[in-house]
Motif scaffolding. Sequence first.
Motif, mmCIF file in Angstrom:
data_model
loop_
_atom_site.group_PDB
_atom_site.id
_atom_site.type_symbol
_atom_site.label_atom_id
_atom_site.label_comp_id
_atom_site.label_asym_id
_atom_site.label_seq_id
_atom_site.Cartn_x
_atom_site.Cartn_y
_atom_site.Cartn_z
ATOM 1 N N ALA A 262 0.838 -1.215 0.000
ATOM 2 C CA ALA A 262 0.000 0.000 0.000
ATOM 3 C C ALA A 262 0.868 1.258 0.000
ATOM 4 C CB ALA A 262 -0.924 -0.012 1.210
ATOM 5 N N ASP A 263 1.916 1.266 0.823
ATOM 6 C CA ASP A 263 2.800 2.453 0.870
ATOM 7 C C ASP A 263 3.533 2.639 -0.462
ATOM 8 O OD1 ASP A 263 2.015 2.997 3.415
ATOM 9 O OD2 ASP A 263 3.865 2.301 4.393
ATOM 10 N N PHE A 264 3.992 1.525 -1.033
ATOM 11 C CA PHE A 264 4.723 1.640 -2.305
ATOM 12 C C PHE A 264 3.786 2.131 -3.416
ATOM 13 C CE2 PHE A 264 6.760 -0.695 -6.067
ATOM 14 C CZ PHE A 264 7.592 0.374 -6.363
ATOM 15 N N LYS A 265 2.576 1.582 -3.444
ATOM 16 C CA LYS A 265 1.623 2.020 -4.482
ATOM 17 C C LYS A 265 1.306 3.511 -4.328
ATOM 18 C CE LYS A 265 -0.941 -2.101 -5.798
ATOM 19 N NZ LYS A 265 -2.192 -2.837 -5.716
ATOM 20 N N ALA A 266 1.114 3.951 -3.085
ATOM 21 C CA ALA A 266 0.799 5.374 -2.853
ATOM 22 C C ALA A 266 1.969 6.251 -3.309
ATOM 23 C CB ALA A 266 0.491 5.602 -1.372
ATOM 24 N N ALA A 267 3.193 5.789 -3.032
ATOM 25 C CA ALA A 267 4.380 6.568 -3.437
ATOM 26 C C ALA A 267 4.491 6.617 -4.961
ATOM 27 C CB ALA A 267 5.636 5.953 -2.818
ATOM 28 N N CYS A 268 4.175 5.507 -5.622
ATOM 29 C CA CYS A 268 4.212 5.474 -7.100
ATOM 30 C C CYS A 268 3.143 6.402 -7.682
ATOM 31 C CB CYS A 268 3.985 4.055 -7.618
ATOM 32 S SG CYS A 268 5.341 2.935 -7.295
ATOM 33 N N ASP A 269 1.960 6.387 -7.051
ATOM 34 C CA ASP A 269 0.861 7.241 -7.499
ATOM 35 C C ASP A 269 1.257 8.716 -7.474
ATOM 36 O OD1 ASP A 269 -1.599 6.402 -8.436
ATOM 37 O OD2 ASP A 269 -2.214 5.606 -6.484
ATOM 38 N N ALA A 270 2.019 9.077 -6.446
ATOM 39 C CA ALA A 270 2.401 10.483 -6.270
ATOM 40 C C ALA A 270 3.636 10.846 -7.093
ATOM 41 C CB ALA A 270 2.682 10.740 -4.781
ATOM 42 N N PHE A 271 4.264 9.858 -7.724
ATOM 43 C CA PHE A 271 5.546 10.105 -8.394
ATOM 44 C C PHE A 271 5.325 10.617 -9.819
ATOM 45 C CE2 PHE A 271 9.748 8.986 -10.094
ATOM 46 C CZ PHE A 271 10.553 9.456 -9.069
ATOM 47 N N PRO A 272 5.992 11.703 -10.206
ATOM 48 C CA PRO A 272 5.781 12.224 -11.569
ATOM 49 C C PRO A 272 6.281 11.244 -12.636
ATOM 50 C CG PRO A 272 7.582 13.382 -10.458
ATOM 51 C CD PRO A 272 6.946 12.497 -9.424
ATOM 52 N N GLY A 273 5.560 11.181 -13.726
ATOM 53 C CA GLY A 273 6.000 10.342 -14.850
ATOM 54 C C GLY A 273 5.646 8.878 -14.703
ATOM 55 N N LEU A 274 4.924 8.527 -13.627
ATOM 56 C CA LEU A 274 4.620 7.129 -13.350
ATOM 57 C C LEU A 274 3.119 6.976 -13.128
ATOM 58 C CD1 LEU A 274 6.221 4.497 -12.945
ATOM 59 C CD2 LEU A 274 6.424 5.062 -10.519
ATOM 60 N N ILE A 275 2.534 5.976 -13.769
ATOM 61 C CA ILE A 275 1.111 5.688 -13.575
ATOM 62 C C ILE A 275 0.989 4.277 -13.003
ATOM 63 C CG2 ILE A 275 -1.060 5.204 -14.805
ATOM 64 C CD1 ILE A 275 -0.380 7.456 -16.704
ATOM 65 N N VAL A 276 0.214 4.132 -11.931
ATOM 66 C CA VAL A 276 -0.013 2.794 -11.371
ATOM 67 C C VAL A 276 -1.181 2.158 -12.120
ATOM 68 C CG1 VAL A 276 -0.588 1.472 -9.304
ATOM 69 C CG2 VAL A 276 0.816 3.542 -9.103
ATOM 70 N N LYS A 277 -0.896 1.031 -12.748
ATOM 71 C CA LYS A 277 -1.964 0.273 -13.420
ATOM 72 C C LYS A 277 -1.880 -1.127 -12.832
ATOM 73 C CE LYS A 277 -3.339 1.189 -17.604
ATOM 74 N NZ LYS A 277 -3.296 1.366 -19.048
ATOM 75 N N ASP A 278 -2.669 -1.371 -11.798
ATOM 76 C CA ASP A 278 -2.474 -2.591 -11.015
ATOM 77 C C ASP A 278 -3.794 -3.037 -10.401
ATOM 78 O OD1 ASP A 278 -1.350 -4.687 -9.725
ATOM 79 O OD2 ASP A 278 -0.054 -3.517 -8.408
ATOM 80 N N ASN A 279 -4.546 -3.830 -11.142
ATOM 81 C CA ASN A 279 -5.815 -4.313 -10.637
ATOM 82 C C ASN A 279 -6.026 -5.750 -11.126
ATOM 83 O OD1 ASN A 279 -8.385 -4.710 -9.765
ATOM 84 N ND2 ASN A 279 -9.272 -2.931 -10.800
ATOM 85 N N PRO A 280 -5.432 -6.706 -10.397
ATOM 86 C CA PRO A 280 -5.486 -8.101 -10.865
ATOM 87 C C PRO A 280 -6.908 -8.593 -11.091
ATOM 88 C CG PRO A 280 -3.951 -7.897 -9.020
ATOM 89 C CD PRO A 280 -4.632 -6.569 -9.158
ATOM 90 N N LYS A 281 -7.845 -8.162 -10.240
ATOM 91 C CA LYS A 281 -9.234 -8.659 -10.372
ATOM 92 C C LYS A 281 -9.822 -8.302 -11.728
ATOM 93 C CE LYS A 281 -10.664 -8.935 -5.572
ATOM 94 N NZ LYS A 281 -9.586 -8.170 -4.901
ATOM 95 N N GLU A 282 -9.438 -7.118 -12.230
ATOM 96 C CA GLU A 282 -9.946 -6.662 -13.532
ATOM 97 C C GLU A 282 -8.945 -6.945 -14.653
ATOM 98 O OE1 GLU A 282 -13.008 -5.462 -13.901
ATOM 99 O OE2 GLU A 282 -13.372 -5.534 -11.737
ATOM 100 N N GLN A 283 -7.925 -7.749 -14.358
ATOM 101 C CA GLN A 283 -6.853 -8.046 -15.324
ATOM 102 C C GLN A 283 -6.220 -6.766 -15.871
ATOM 103 O OE1 GLN A 283 -9.486 -11.151 -17.472
ATOM 104 N NE2 GLN A 283 -7.413 -11.442 -18.236
ATOM 105 N N GLU A 284 -5.958 -5.815 -14.970
ATOM 106 C CA GLU A 284 -5.332 -4.558 -15.407
ATOM 107 C C GLU A 284 -3.868 -4.528 -14.975
ATOM 108 O OE1 GLU A 284 -9.436 -1.949 -15.249
ATOM 109 O OE2 GLU A 284 -7.815 -1.455 -13.848
ATOM 110 N N TYR A 285 -2.998 -4.353 -15.939
ATOM 111 C CA TYR A 285 -1.556 -4.282 -15.724
ATOM 112 C C TYR A 285 -0.942 -3.609 -16.945
ATOM 113 C CZ TYR A 285 -3.051 -8.799 -17.645
ATOM 114 O OH TYR A 285 -3.734 -9.773 -18.328
ATOM 115 N N PRO A 286 0.290 -3.093 -16.816
ATOM 116 C CA PRO A 286 0.909 -2.409 -17.968
ATOM 117 C C PRO A 286 1.300 -3.391 -19.066
ATOM 118 C CG PRO A 286 1.971 -1.809 -15.879
ATOM 119 C CD PRO A 286 1.105 -2.984 -15.588
ATOM 120 N N MET A 287 1.155 -2.949 -20.304
ATOM 121 C CA MET A 287 1.598 -3.751 -21.454
ATOM 122 C C MET A 287 2.208 -2.811 -22.502
ATOM 123 S SD MET A 287 -1.374 -6.606 -21.996
ATOM 124 C CE MET A 287 -2.771 -5.654 -21.430
#
Length: 342
Positions: A262-287
Amino acid sequence: RKPNVAILGATGAVGQEFITLFEERQFPFAELKLLASARSAGTELSVCGKTYIVEEAKPESFEGIDIALFAGGSISKTLAPEAVKRGAIVIDNSSTFRMDPNVPLVVPEVNPEDIDTHKGIIANPNCSTIIMALGLKPLHDLSPIKRIVVSTYQAVSGAGKEGIDELNNQTKAHMAEQEMEANILPSASLPKHYPIAFNVIPQIDIFMDNDYTKEEMKMVLETQKILHDDAIQVVPTTIRIPVFRSHSESVLVETESPVSVADFKAACDAFPGLIVKDNPKEQEYPMPLYTSGKDDCEIGRIRKDLYNDKGMNFWIVGDQIRKGAALNALQIAEYLVEKQSF
Ligand code: 11C
């Protein structure tokens, strides 16, 4: 006033991306010079609605230039010092000066303060290093990184226009049941080549004495330099896959103390140039298909190491020609334009 700018390697894949980004980002410039080898001199290119003729790059080409964007290649070695001698600041995308202690190696979201230490040349890191660094920095800020084990899945654009053409041509040949011709990968300089279409090549660039490739050792040394810590252990395996222009990386990182997802995801969310795409239930991940042509890198599949509470696993993907090369360099130029007068 606005800076006078030169682009060296204007007709290549990275050079062309500089031009696209100038238009998209409305990069401010007074004069613009497009430079390339003698072979490409005379080519007409349109930039922001005006036509420019590509000139052969020579030491004198840099007279009056404030910022010189070098797209890459061995020509940097001779022309970068010549440009600096004539008063230009060179932002160099080649590997020539990256490990020079007098040259800052910069990812603007990670270590922008290093730009201020430049003595004429600022180096742009290798594309796979830049993309990984965007995922590492938010974690490093939560707890210092000790060790990284990374495997890359790299696009053919890393081998330039010729790499892109080779994947295209081999795919067409295979579908037409013709033989696939291979001349570029794993490295044009080597005697042996393999097709990349419908294949995976576990070699990028030449092998070094320790049986790691040059690309792998770039990821080791450049990451340590960017994060200012030579004690960070980096164990890379770099792989070429049949994808056109986005690199993907599977990264396992061990930090000094445990960090929660949770802390790492929040830090990534706040980081410029980075988008968190991480939702296994919806099969969402970067490609790589979906990050191509985009500025931001995407991070997903964030999960803890199964056996080590200090281990964090993630998957990060970014456009190799954009954030991995031209965009990163242009962001450095934008920093200079904002911070100093020309
Ligand atoms: C590749 N990373 O994907 C390489 C290309 O040092 O800038 C960029 C080489 C470099 O093939």
